[in-house]
Design a protein around this motif. Structure first.
Motif, PDB file in Angstrom:
ATOM      1  N   LYS A   1       0.664  -1.150  -0.042  1.00 58.61           N
ATOM      2  CA  LYS A   1       0.306  -0.014   0.069  1.00 58.61           C
ATOM      3  C   LYS A   1       0.831   1.599  -0.092  1.00 58.61           C
ATOM      4  O   LYS A   1       0.541   2.200  -0.883  1.00 58.61           O
ATOM      5  N   ALA A   2       1.473   1.152   0.646  1.00 63.60           N
ATOM      6  CA  ALA A   2       2.519   2.575   0.783  1.00 63.60           C
ATOM      7  C   ALA A   2       3.598   2.423  -0.907  1.00 63.60           C
ATOM      8  O   ALA A   2       3.476   3.788  -1.056  1.00 63.60           O
ATOM      9  N   LEU A   3       3.687   1.324  -1.125  1.00 64.50           N
ATOM     10  CA  LEU A   3       4.442   1.705  -2.639  1.00 64.50           C
ATOM     11  C   LEU A   3       3.681   2.594  -3.633  1.00 64.50           C
ATOM     12  O   LEU A   3       4.145   3.269  -4.259  1.00 64.50           O
ATOM     13  N   LEU A   4       2.303   2.017  -3.273  1.00 65.93           N
ATOM     14  CA  LEU A   4       1.298   2.436  -4.305  1.00 65.93           C
ATOM     15  C   LEU A   4       0.995   3.935  -4.425  1.00 65.93           C
ATOM     16  O   LEU A   4       0.578   4.409  -4.942  1.00 65.93           O
ATOM     17  N   TRP A   5       0.398   4.300  -2.765  1.00 65.42           N
ATOM     18  CA  TRP A   5       0.704   5.491  -2.514  1.00 65.42           C
ATOM     19  C   TRP A   5       1.915   6.799  -3.127  1.00 65.42           C
ATOM     20  O   TRP A   5       1.711   7.621  -3.485  1.00 65.42           O
ATOM     21  N   ALA A   6       2.879   5.860  -2.759  1.00 64.39           N
ATOM     22  CA  ALA A   6       3.863   6.665  -3.148  1.00 64.39           C
ATOM     23  C   ALA A   6       4.296   6.922  -5.177  1.00 64.39           C
ATOM     24  O   ALA A   6       4.440   8.083  -5.467  1.00 64.39           O
ATOM     25  N   ALA A   7       3.423   6.051  -5.323  1.00 73.73           N
ATOM     26  CA  ALA A   7       3.364   5.531  -6.989  1.00 73.73           C
ATOM     27  C   ALA A   7       2.299   7.013  -7.130  1.00 73.73           C
ATOM     28  O   ALA A   7       2.793   7.759  -8.714  1.00 73.73           O
ATOM     29  N   VAL A   8       1.654   6.744  -6.846  1.00 77.69           N
ATOM     30  CA  VAL A   8       0.884   7.693  -6.988  1.00 77.69           C
ATOM     31  C   VAL A   8       1.177   9.006  -6.952  1.00 77.69           C
ATOM     32  O   VAL A   8       0.466  10.099  -8.089  1.00 77.69           O
TER      33      VAL A   8
ATOM     34  N   LEU B   1       0.693  23.036 -14.698  1.00 84.75           N
ATOM     35  CA  LEU B   1      -0.377  23.465 -13.504  1.00 84.75           C
ATOM     36  C   LEU B   1       0.837  24.648 -12.144  1.00 84.75           C
ATOM     37  O   LEU B   1       2.185  24.453 -12.521  1.00 84.75           O
ATOM     38  N   ASN B   2       0.466  26.022 -12.397  1.00 88.92           N
ATOM     39  CA  ASN B   2       1.670  26.350 -11.096  1.00 88.92           C
ATOM     40  C   ASN B   2       1.532  25.941  -9.798  1.00 88.92           C
ATOM     41  O   ASN B   2       1.026  24.317  -9.524  1.00 88.92           O
ATOM     42  N   GLN B   3       2.541  26.655  -8.879  1.00 95.87           N
ATOM     43  CA  GLN B   3       3.415  25.682  -7.723  1.00 95.87           C
ATOM     44  C   GLN B   3       1.639  25.574  -6.510  1.00 95.87           C
ATOM     45  O   GLN B   3       2.614  24.469  -5.394  1.00 95.87           O
ATOM     46  N   GLY B   4       1.005  26.773  -6.855  1.00 94.99           N
ATOM     47  CA  GLY B   4       0.055  26.743  -5.527  1.00 94.99           C
ATOM     48  C   GLY B   4      -0.334  25.493  -5.548  1.00 94.99           C
ATOM     49  O   GLY B   4      -1.238  24.950  -4.213  1.00 94.99           O
ATOM     50  N   ALA B   5      -1.005  24.969  -7.216  1.00 99.39           N
ATOM     51  CA  ALA B   5      -2.195  24.287  -7.494  1.00 99.39           C
ATOM     52  C   ALA B   5      -1.319  22.643  -7.449  1.00 99.39           C
ATOM     53  O   ALA B   5      -1.720  21.173  -7.105  1.00 99.39           O
ATOM     54  N   SER B   6      -0.163  22.338  -7.575  1.00 97.42           N
ATOM     55  CA  SER B   6       0.839  21.476  -7.537  1.00 97.42           C
ATOM     56  C   SER B   6       1.052  20.805  -6.110  1.00 97.42           C
ATOM     57  O   SER B   6       0.860  19.718  -5.879  1.00 97.42           O
ATOM     58  N   PHE B   7       1.356  21.417  -5.272  1.00 97.07           N
ATOM     59  CA  PHE B   7       1.469  21.789  -3.673  1.00 97.07           C
ATOM     60  C   PHE B   7       0.322  20.992  -3.459  1.00 97.07           C
ATOM     61  O   PHE B   7       0.275  20.242  -2.597  1.00 97.07           O
ATOM     62  N   GLY B   8      -0.430  21.964  -3.386  1.00 93.11           N
ATOM     63  CA  GLY B   8      -2.211  21.515  -2.964  1.00 93.11           C
ATOM     64  C   GLY B   8      -2.901  19.538  -3.844  1.00 93.11           C
ATOM     65  O   GLY B   8      -3.250  18.897  -2.349  1.00 93.11           O
ATOM     66  N   ILE B   9      -2.009  19.572  -4.576  1.00 90.31           N
ATOM     67  CA  ILE B   9      -2.907  18.155  -5.208  1.00 90.31           C
ATOM     68  C   ILE B   9      -1.667  17.401  -4.284  1.00 90.31           C
ATOM     69  O   ILE B   9      -2.321  15.954  -3.591  1.00 90.31           O
ATOM     70  N   VAL B  10       0.213  17.604  -3.943  1.00 85.75           N
ATOM     71  CA  VAL B  10       0.898  16.904  -3.757  1.00 85.75           C
ATOM     72  C   VAL B  10       0.320  16.639  -2.194  1.00 85.75           C
ATOM     73  O   VAL B  10       0.537  15.270  -1.831  1.00 85.75           O
ATOM     74  N   GLY B  11       0.279  17.710  -1.801  1.00 85.10           N
ATOM     75  CA  GLY B  11      -0.386  17.736  -0.497  1.00 85.10           C
ATOM     76  C   GLY B  11      -1.589  16.732   0.565  1.00 85.10           C
ATOM     77  O   GLY B  11      -1.324  16.318   0.763  1.00 85.10           O
TER      78      GLY B  11
ATOM     79  N   GLY C   1      -1.837  13.522   2.528  1.00 88.57           N
ATOM     80  CA  GLY C   1      -2.399  13.281   3.301  1.00 88.57           C
ATOM     81  C   GLY C   1      -3.665  12.275   3.910  1.00 88.57           C
ATOM     82  O   GLY C   1      -3.685  11.125   4.666  1.00 88.57           O
ATOM     83  N   ALA C   2      -3.867  11.814   2.426  1.00 85.29           N
ATOM     84  CA  ALA C   2      -5.015  10.952   2.254  1.00 85.29           C
ATOM     85  C   ALA C   2      -3.811   9.644   2.404  1.00 85.29           C
ATOM     86  O   ALA C   2      -4.713   8.770   3.416  1.00 85.29           O
ATOM     87  N   ALA C   3      -2.600   9.317   1.970  1.00 82.91           N
ATOM     88  CA  ALA C   3      -2.330   8.107   1.946  1.00 82.91           C
ATOM     89  C   ALA C   3      -1.840   8.193   3.176  1.00 82.91           C
ATOM     90  O   ALA C   3      -1.843   6.565   4.110  1.00 82.91           O
ATOM     91  N   TRP C   4      -0.741   9.178   4.456  1.00 80.84           N
ATOM     92  CA  TRP C   4      -1.130   9.152   5.635  1.00 80.84           C
ATOM     93  C   TRP C   4      -1.641   8.924   6.374  1.00 80.84           C
ATOM     94  O   TRP C   4      -2.231   7.971   7.534  1.00 80.84           O
TER      95      TRP C   4
END
Length: 58
Positions: A6-13, A26-36, A40-43
């Motif tokens: 599961k951790a590896l799958l989340w990392a890949a996503v 996408l700008n940095q704010g949007a990228s940060f929001g998506i990755v953040g 959080g969902a992975a954690w």
């Protein structure tokens, strides 16, 4: 599915989403929001599988 899988799958996503934000321009704010958000969902998902290690003091 094991915890490690599961951790590896989340990392890949998360890495895939980061690459897509660059490709889409996408700008940095949007990228940060998506990755953040995905981080959080992975954690949250991975922590729910671990259980309570410290006695669940709530």
């Amino acid at each position: 599915m094991t915890y490690r899988t599961k951790a590896l799958l989340w990392a890949a996503v998360i890495i895939g989403a980061a690459i897509m934000t660059v490709i889409l321009g996408l700008n940095q704010g949007a990228s940060f929001g998506i990755v953040g958000g995905l981080s959080g969902a992975a954690w949250g998902t991975l922590q729910s599988d671990v259980g309570c290690r410290q006695g669940c003091l709530q």
